[in-house]
Design a protein around this motif. Structure first.
Motif, PDB file in Angstrom:
ATOM      1  N   UNK A   2       0.835  -1.204   0.000  1.00 29.95           N
ATOM      2  CA  UNK A   2       0.000   0.000   0.000  1.00 29.95           C
ATOM      3  C   UNK A   2       0.871   1.256   0.000  1.00 29.95           C
ATOM      4  N   UNK A  12       0.708   4.237  -2.715  1.00 32.44           N
ATOM      5  CA  UNK A  12       0.486   5.644  -2.358  1.00 32.44           C
ATOM      6  C   UNK A  12       1.656   6.517  -2.785  1.00 32.44           C
ATOM      7  N   UNK A  72     -10.648  -8.132  -4.186  1.00 34.42           N
ATOM      8  CA  UNK A  72      -9.755  -7.359  -3.312  1.00 34.42           C
ATOM      9  C   UNK A  72      -8.671  -6.688  -4.126  1.00 34.42           C
ATOM     10  N   UNK A  77     -10.084  -3.625  -5.041  1.00 38.33           N
ATOM     11  CA  UNK A  77     -10.059  -2.642  -3.949  1.00 38.33           C
ATOM     12  C   UNK A  77      -8.703  -1.965  -3.842  1.00 38.33           C
ATOM     13  N   UNK A  78      -7.648  -2.745  -4.008  1.00 41.21           N
ATOM     14  CA  UNK A  78      -6.310  -2.135  -3.968  1.00 41.21           C
ATOM     15  C   UNK A  78      -6.176  -1.085  -5.069  1.00 41.21           C
ATOM     16  N   UNK A 132      -8.562   0.549  -6.472  1.00 33.61           N
ATOM     17  CA  UNK A 132      -9.391   1.708  -6.113  1.00 33.61           C
ATOM     18  C   UNK A 132      -8.616   2.640  -5.194  1.00 33.61           C
ATOM     19  N   UNK A 160      -2.083 -11.303   0.282  1.00 30.64           N
ATOM     20  CA  UNK A 160      -2.687 -11.445   1.599  1.00 30.64           C
ATOM     21  C   UNK A 160      -1.943 -10.681   2.662  1.00 30.64           C
ATOM     22  N   UNK A 161      -0.638 -10.693   2.549  1.00 30.49           N
ATOM     23  CA  UNK A 161       0.161 -10.082   3.598  1.00 30.49           C
ATOM     24  C   UNK A 161       0.517  -8.633   3.350  1.00 30.49           C
ATOM     25  N   UNK A 162       0.310  -8.171   2.103  1.00 25.93           N
ATOM     26  CA  UNK A 162       0.597  -6.775   1.800  1.00 25.93           C
ATOM     27  C   UNK A 162       2.063  -6.432   1.789  1.00 25.93           C
ATOM     28  N   UNK A 163       2.912  -7.421   1.856  1.00 24.97           N
ATOM     29  CA  UNK A 163       4.349  -7.155   1.879  1.00 24.97           C
ATOM     30  C   UNK A 163       5.051  -7.946   0.793  1.00 24.97           C
ATOM     31  N   UNK A 176       3.812  -3.001  12.553  1.00 23.17           N
ATOM     32  CA  UNK A 176       2.590  -2.395  12.016  1.00 23.17           C
ATOM     33  C   UNK A 176       2.584  -2.767  10.539  1.00 23.17           C
ATOM     34  N   UNK A 177       1.681  -3.621  10.184  1.00 23.84           N
ATOM     35  CA  UNK A 177       1.721  -4.209   8.845  1.00 23.84           C
ATOM     36  C   UNK A 177       0.469  -3.835   8.068  1.00 23.84           C
ATOM     37  N   UNK A 178       0.698  -3.278   6.866  1.00 25.10           N
ATOM     38  CA  UNK A 178      -0.423  -2.735   6.119  1.00 25.10           C
ATOM     39  C   UNK A 178      -0.831  -3.627   4.955  1.00 25.10           C
ATOM     40  N   UNK A 179      -1.990  -3.374   4.420  1.00 23.95           N
ATOM     41  CA  UNK A 179      -2.423  -4.069   3.221  1.00 23.95           C
ATOM     42  C   UNK A 179      -2.714  -5.537   3.446  1.00 23.95           C
ATOM     43  N   UNK A 180      -3.231  -5.868   4.625  1.00 26.00           N
ATOM     44  CA  UNK A 180      -3.473  -7.276   4.951  1.00 26.00           C
ATOM     45  C   UNK A 180      -4.916  -7.666   4.678  1.00 26.00           C
ATOM     46  N   UNK A 181      -5.103  -8.903   4.238  1.00 23.15           N
ATOM     47  CA  UNK A 181      -6.452  -9.345   3.878  1.00 23.15           C
ATOM     48  C   UNK A 181      -7.034 -10.358   4.855  1.00 23.15           C
ATOM     49  N   UNK A 182      -6.235 -10.877   5.747  1.00 28.46           N
ATOM     50  CA  UNK A 182      -6.718 -11.981   6.583  1.00 28.46           C
ATOM     51  C   UNK A 182      -6.923 -11.617   8.038  1.00 28.46           C
ATOM     52  N   UNK A 215     -11.905  -6.873   4.439  1.00 19.73           N
ATOM     53  CA  UNK A 215     -11.269  -5.870   3.597  1.00 19.73           C
ATOM     54  C   UNK A 215      -9.766  -5.766   3.804  1.00 19.73           C
ATOM     55  N   UNK A 216      -9.246  -4.612   3.379  1.00 20.01           N
ATOM     56  CA  UNK A 216      -7.814  -4.364   3.479  1.00 20.01           C
ATOM     57  C   UNK A 216      -7.557  -3.704   4.821  1.00 20.01           C
ATOM     58  N   UNK A 237      -2.895   6.348   7.328  1.00 22.74           N
ATOM     59  CA  UNK A 237      -2.315   6.427   5.982  1.00 22.74           C
ATOM     60  C   UNK A 237      -3.121   5.678   4.947  1.00 22.74           C
ATOM     61  N   UNK A 238      -3.598   4.508   5.313  1.00 21.70           N
ATOM     62  CA  UNK A 238      -4.238   3.656   4.312  1.00 21.70           C
ATOM     63  C   UNK A 238      -5.748   3.854   4.241  1.00 21.70           C
ATOM     64  N   UNK A 274      -7.637   5.360   2.227  1.00 24.02           N
ATOM     65  CA  UNK A 274      -8.279   5.114   0.924  1.00 24.02           C
ATOM     66  C   UNK A 274      -8.500   3.632   0.679  1.00 24.02           C
ATOM     67  N   UNK A 275      -7.589   2.814   1.194  1.00 27.64           N
ATOM     68  CA  UNK A 275      -7.755   1.376   0.998  1.00 27.64           C
ATOM     69  C   UNK A 275      -8.842   0.820   1.903  1.00 27.64           C
ATOM     70  N   UNK A 332     -12.111   1.677   0.308  1.00 27.04           N
ATOM     71  CA  UNK A 332     -12.405   0.929  -0.919  1.00 27.04           C
ATOM     72  C   UNK A 332     -12.800  -0.506  -0.651  1.00 27.04           C
ATOM     73  N   UNK A 333     -12.606  -0.985   0.584  1.00 23.33           N
ATOM     74  CA  UNK A 333     -12.777  -2.424   0.800  1.00 23.33           C
ATOM     75  C   UNK A 333     -13.529  -2.761   2.074  1.00 23.33           C
TER      76      UNK A 333
END
Lengths: 810, 282, 186
Positions: free
Chosen positions: A696, A700, A731, A734-735, A737, A801-804, B10-16, B20-21, B118-119, B121-122, B125-126
């Protein structure tokens, strides 16, 4: 306003097997080797030998029309496979036509080996080899664009820099292309009406305008002759055809070619074939490098709708015709010398089709055809056309967005996503009327055109930003060229007292290099105006017929020149590294850093680890806040926009790289961001591999670069390990978006892991048609050279899934 | 009860970690010691250190920079005495290769909020948001509640991942009003087995779950079971869990989590004792 | 490594393009029978040159490669009508020199023939500057003369119209391919 009447936008009931004969056509086209076609070069050269020289002086636009018309009128009518559409770019099922006006002579020394060369062979008959060597090439040896430019101006610095190949590429040496034509008028009125209009206008005007209109009429007549010949050939073959079904198809083809493009298209099939024949005409005139068909879901929709309502077309038949067109767009590739594999590896002609988005009034334009075209793309999984999906958050539906994401997941590569909000905004900022900006289409790779109205020459300059950086580091020299002085003397960095001084040196070198490239572009443009006007393309455009002016003279409604950049992320990170290491933390002196770089960080493990880990990295939030990336983007924009081109338009910076990031990286030594010698740069506007660990944040940061400063388009390459389910695809949507809302303009994906790509490199036979996104276009992985394959393998890979990022443990 | 937690990621963009995100905030410290834990650094409430040998250059910068002189370096080996570490982070910042990392730091509230926002917007969106995890985030109900409240004021959803071993009253008062989702681990039903594999009994965990499901119908309660081979994924255990959930009307929300072995590598990197063969001893 | 016979070495030693020109003077080049005789007479020279060239390509004695190539090219141009078509109405001077400036040789195409000069020629049409002999051999003979790649790798530099190099590359490659049977067509 788009209308969607389909019950199932996924069109799941139509698989490849349900579309008659399409699988065979697809596989046939994929397996077909490339044949070098000398037909065009032959006819045009013959014309030039007979009349060319004097005519070019007296009638620059008309002579060109006559030469092209001679070719089109004599062009062999070939029906090489079971495709429902008539017409071929060259004389074969898959052709690489020769364009000696441009770079057709670059294979001269390979003529007798090119058919058997290891990488990307292109088949040439002995007869054609001799034609080229004895009859065609000798005429052009002093006359192609580059030779003509050199003859006129001598060995000036801009040309020297071009020929060194490591500073910039000036694509005018190679093409007049990179645009989206207008098909609406020829579909609605027919070419004969345009010819009549041209002839009338010729009567009523004088000198250059008169000549332009005469040229339009002449060249279009050549195209009609070709269509006529096709019709006859189809009828002849029908007469010999035993299979009833095929016979019917051939007779239908004959009928269609008699009708279009001469007359207005009366239905969907005629419309599709008309567009294809017009594209053939455009390819006849000039090399195809990203001649992009544009918003076909919009342009073809009225014809689709009419036939569907009248019951003369079914969804299945429409999909078959779309599939046939898609396959046809792959029937021509560029003639390539071996070095092309370094800078433009695996590229086809990148013909871009754009679907979705909003209409000129700003309303949701997605319609049934949008979904049909997405489904066909999903089924065919081919390199051509270069599919692009426009998305307007808030006006296009979430269903549409998620459907596009599903297609990306299932093809693992296409389409690319475009943000209507930012792209329309940046076009309007460049002076495009809002309704015209809303009608934008992608020029493959990623550039932005107002479809059929803007002539953007979007690949005019491919600027190697790392060259400018190195020249700042080495006081006007590049590492690989040793003591040769190229750029201005901006000072020895070892003596600089603060970062601003070095930044200034970088800006000076960059501005100087840009000045050289722009100068060369302008000079080559004059050569184009003298030698290569484009009456046929001009006839298929909004503006020239109204103004009486060929596109090369500024006839389009909107004009610009595009300049893209190689090595942006590596340069930003290197500037950040210099700032932190030398001037902020005093971790080392500038001299020590330069010394380490000059020795590829040998015995400098600690310094290497430091520069790789500690300075700000583009693609992270801290860098966006405090780093140099945004300043560079703005600086480049302001520099380019200070120039006006020969057609009265501005220069627009862009960030896509084809495979230049790999080819140029290969010959560039180490850089202060910790990149070791001869490794690829990051592609397009993507952060350096593994510099942006957070997905993310990457989105950004790229979004924060301000689209107003990127009017030429950008390519962000994101790699995901896997996207398997519909939920994951949603999803992904969504990212996207969130990325678009953050200001991002474009994104494209490779959905494949390090492991899979390594396996594909080691065992190509296991992955025969693996499609990948390079940097703005798609390629077949097996076509790429090893360097480029490695670049794809080592690209940052994210786990959705992990965003990393997933570290690449080798 | 600890007031201010150390946060180790602090971990971002996670789905589980909920719908959502989401951004997940990992608080350090946990009353359990599950043998399969994939965040082994989360167990202790104090600072920990991870050291990656493949990145260490044995340059000794960390030793030179520690203000308390807690790191010894003799050219070949490093010795770190973390008992007196105050978490200043200088050793981590100085390490050029990123080999030595202090695990856990304090986040000033404003800095934390800025990161979490920060996130946005994500999230929008979700239908996503922020998730508190760890360790056991509900060991710090005051902290979690404070941040969750601020997030709620910003219109951002907050969720909590918990092992269920917390003080219900405190959580009810300080946390529950501001969160909309609890992801609740139900690992092992048999009491003895639970003690054997996690170090504590499961009465409190089950008791808290019952209260939560009965008393808070406007919070989404999602029971989750990590499928650890041979331990939690036995037929008997899963059957018993299902019965328990059914009794509480939460069977349909049950989520089974596939086991992932990320903890193995982390255990390798986590330095918690003396290892004579290793160049670094913490 | 191709072994060059004694008689071939001897023939090569006595070979000069100018001497051949004298023989051709007053001769009707199109007379096939006469050309036949010359072909037979110069066969050993040609063999010697061809073998030497192939040895150069394989990496032996490459210091000579340009000289050998130009002599062979000159010989074949004089004896082979079809090959001579390549230089019909083609007037150009090529200069080949190394980066250090120690080596220099020029090929002068004029009046449908080729002459070779060791002395510097003014205003060459095209100049090729190669890093070293390895770079030169690689450029001309490694499968497909790829000057653009060689440029990218900074192995060669040039002055003039790059098409001229492409043409020369074709002519050089043609000779080698005839020897090795390596021509490939569709």
């Amino acid at each position: 306003m788009g209308e969607v009447t389909l019950k199932d936008i996924r069109l799941e009931e139509y698989g490849l097997e349900e579309l008659d004969g399409i699988r065979e056509l697809r596989d046939g086209m994929l397996r077909e080797p490339v044949h070098i076609c000398t037909e065009r070069a032959w006819y045009i050269t013959e014309y030039m030998k007979e009349h060319g020289e004097e005519e070019m002086e007296e009638h620059p636009v008309l002579y060109r029309a006559r030469a092209v018309a001679r070719y089109l009128g004599n062009k062999k009518a070939v029906i090489p496979d079971g495709n429902l559409l008539a017409g071929t770019t060259g004389a074969y099922l898959k052709s690489a036509p020769v364009y000696p006006e441009f770079i057709g002579l670059t294979i001269w020394s390979e003529l007798e080996t090119i058919s058997g060369r290891k990488k990307n062979p292109q088949l040439l008959t002995k007869e054609d080899a001799e034609r080229l060597n004895f009859d065609i090439y000798p005429y052009w040896i002093d006359r192609d664009v580059l030779a003509s430019t050199k003859k006129k101006h001598g060995n000036i610095m801009p040309i020297r820099l071009l020929e060194k190949m490591i500073f910039y590429v000036s694509s005018k040496a190679g093409c007049i292309s990179h645009t989206v034509p207008d098909f609406k008028r020829v579909l609605a009125q027919g070419a004969e009406a345009i010819i009549r209009e041209a002839e009338e206008k010729a009567e009523g005007s004088i000198r250059e305008e008169k000549e332009f209109y005469q040229a339009v009429a002449t060249v279009l007549k050549g195209l009609l002759k070709y269509a006529e010949n096709l019709s006859e050939e189809a009828r002849r073959l029908a007469g010999e055809e035993k299979d009833e079904k095929r016979r019917e198809q051939l007779l239908e083809m004959a009928k269609v070619c008699r009708a279009v493009p001469a007359n207005p298209a009366s239905g969907f099939r005629e419309a599709v074939n008309c567009i294809w024949l017009c594209l053939i005409g455009i390819h006849a005139e000039n090399i195809n490098m990203a001649i992009s068909p544009g918003r076909l879901d919009q342009v073809l929709y009225p014809y689709y709708k009419k036939d569907m309502e009248e019951g003369t077309l079914t969804v299945k038949e429409a999909m078959e015709l779309i599939a046939c067109l898609w396959i046809k767009t792959g029937d021509n590739v560029d003639l390539v010398p071996q070095v092309s594999e370094e800078l433009f590896g695996g590229a086809g002609t990148a013909p871009a089709v754009t679907v979705g988005g909003v209409d000129e009034e700003g309303k949701d334009a997605v319609n049934d055809l949008t979904y049909l075209m997405l489904r066909v793309t999903e089924l065919l999984k081919m390199r051509e056309p270069n599919m692009n999906a426009r998305y307007y958050p808030g006006r296009n539906t979430i269903e549409y967005r998620n459907r596009v994401s599903e297609v990306i997941a299932s093809t693992k590569a296409v389409p690319a996503f475009y943000n209507d909000i930012e792209n329309i905004k940046t076009l309007v900022n460049q002076g495009t009327l809002e309704e015209h900006a809303r009608d934008y289409a992608v020029i493959g790779c990623v550039e932005l055109a107002s479809a059929g109205r803007s002539y953007d020459a979007s690949s005019s300059i491919i600027m190697n930003l790392t060259a400018a950086f190195e020249m700042a580091l080495y006081n006007g020299k590049r590492y690989i060229t040793g003591e040769e002085q190229f750029g201005p003397k901006t000072g020895e960095p070892e003596k600089m007292e603060n970062f601003e001084q070095f930044l200034e040196a970088f800006k000076t070198q960059t501005a100087w290099l840009i000045d050289q490239a722009v100068d060369l572009n302008e000079k080559m443009a004059k050569i184009h105006q003298k030698m290569l006007p484009t009456p046929l393309l001009s006839a298929l455009f909004e503006g020239p017929m109204e103004k009486g002016k060929d596109l090369v003279f500024g006839g389009a409604v909107y004009n610009s020149s595009g300049a893209t950049h190689v090595g942006f992320a590596d340069v930003a990170d290197s500037l950040n590294a210099v700032k932190k290491a030398v001037f902020e933390e005093h971790y080392c002196t500038f001299g020590e850093l330069i010394d380490a770089v000059r020795h590829n960080f040998e015995n400098q493990d600690k310094l290497l680890a430091y520069v790789k880990n500690k300075p700000l990295k583009y693609g992270t939030a801290e860098e966006t806040e405090n780093g140099i990336s945004r300043e560079i983007i703005r600086f480049l924009y302001e520099t380019y926009q200070g120039y006006t081109n020969y057609r009265g338009g501005k220069y627009r910076p862009a960030y896509w790289t084809m495979t230049n990031h790999s080819g140029q990286g290969k010959i560039t030594y180490a850089l202060p961001n910790g990149r070791k010698a001869n490794l690829p740069f990051a592609s397009g506007i993507t952060p350096v591999s593994e510099a942006a660990a957070d997905l993310t944040e990457c989105f950004r940061s790229v979004g924060a670069l301000n689209s107003l400063y990127i009017p030429g388009g950008e390519a962000l390459n994101i790699k995901f390990t896997n996207i398997a389910s519909r939920e994951e695809a949603a999803l992904l949507g969504s990212f996207i978006e969130g990325y678009f809302k953050s200001g991002g303009q474009q994104v494209q994906f490779n959905i494949m892991s390090h492991e899979m790509l390594r396996d594909a490199k080691a065992h190509p036979e296991k992955y025969p048609d693996l499609l990948v996104r390079v940097s703005g276009y798609s390629a077949y992985f097996n076509d790429l050279n090893d360097t480029m394959k490695d670049e794809l393998i080592t690209r940052t890979e994210y786990d959705i899934h992990g965003g990393r990022m997933v570290p690449d443990y080798v | 009860m600890h007031k201010e937690p150390l946060i180790f990621d602090i971990s971002k963009g996670r789905l589980d970690d909920g719908e959502g995100i989401r951004t997940a905030v990992f608080l350090k410290g946990c009353p359990l010691r599950c043998t399969w834990c994939h965040n082994p650094e989360s167990g202790s409430f104090a600072y920990d250190f991870m050291w990656d040998g493949s990145k260490c250059l044995l340059c000794g910068d960390c030793a030179a920079v520690c203000p308390r002189g807690l790191i010894g370096f003799d050219g070949e080996k490093l010795y770190l005495d973390k008992a007196y570490c105050d978490g200043c982070g200088k050793c981590t910042m100085s390490c050029p290769g990123g080999a030595l990392r202090q695990i856990g730091r304090k986040y000033p509230e404003e800095e934390l909020m800025e990161l979490l926002l920060r996130d946005r917007v994500f999230y929008e969106a979700s239908n996503g948001g922020v998730t508190f995890s760890g360790g056991e985030p509900l060991c710090f109900p005051e902290f979690v509640g404070k941040i969750a409240k601020r997030l709620k004021e910003q219109g951002i959803s907050a969720a909590v991942e918990t092992c269920g071993f917390f003080e219900y009253e405190d959580v009810q008062e300080m946390v529950l009003p501001y969160i909309d989702c609890v992801l609740y681990d139900i690992k092992i039903m048999d009491r003895q087995e639970h003690i054997k594999h996690t170090g504590v009994s499961n009465e409190k965990i089950l008791h808290n779950f019952r209260r939560l499901s009965k008393e808070n119908t406007d919070i989404r309660l999602i029971p989750r079971t990590p499928l650890v081979p041979g331990i939690t994924d036995t037929e008997k255990n899963l059957r018993d869990i299902r019965r328990f959930l059914a009794e509480n009307g939460k069977l349909s929300a049950h989520v089974l989590l596939p086991y992932h072995s990320g903890g193995i590598r982390k255990r390798e990197l986590l330095r918690t004792g003396i290892d004579r063969d290793c160049p670094i001893n913490i | 490594m191709y072994k060059i016979m004694e008689e071939e070495t001897l023939a090569l030693k006595n070979f000069r393009l100018e001497l051949l020109d004298e023989e051709l003077e007053g001769t009707n080049l199109t007379g096939e029978l006469l050309a036949e005789n010359l072909l037979q007479k110069y066969y050993p020279v040609r063999q010697a040159l061809e073998k030497t060239l192939l040895n150069c390509i394989d990496g032996h004695m490459i210091g000579n490669v340009m000289e050998v190539l130009l002599n062979l090219m000159g010989l074949v141009l004089r004896l082979d009508k079809k090959y001579r078509r390549n230089i019909e109405n083609f007037d150009a001077v090529y200069a080949f020199t190394d980066k250090a400036g120690d080596f220099y040789i020029a090929a002068i195409f004029r009046n449908n023939t080729l002459s070779v000069s060791r002395k510097k020629v003014d205003n060459p049409t095209f100049t090729l500057i190669f890093k070293d002999n390895e770079a030169l051999v690689k450029l001309l003979f490694s499968g497909a003369p790829d000057i653009l790649n060689a440029m990218l790798n900074q192995e060669v530099d040039f002055e003039g119209n790059i098409n001229y190099m492409s043409k020369f590359g074709y002519m050089a490659m043609h000779l080698v391919l005839e020897l090795t049977g390596g021509m490939v067509f569709a």
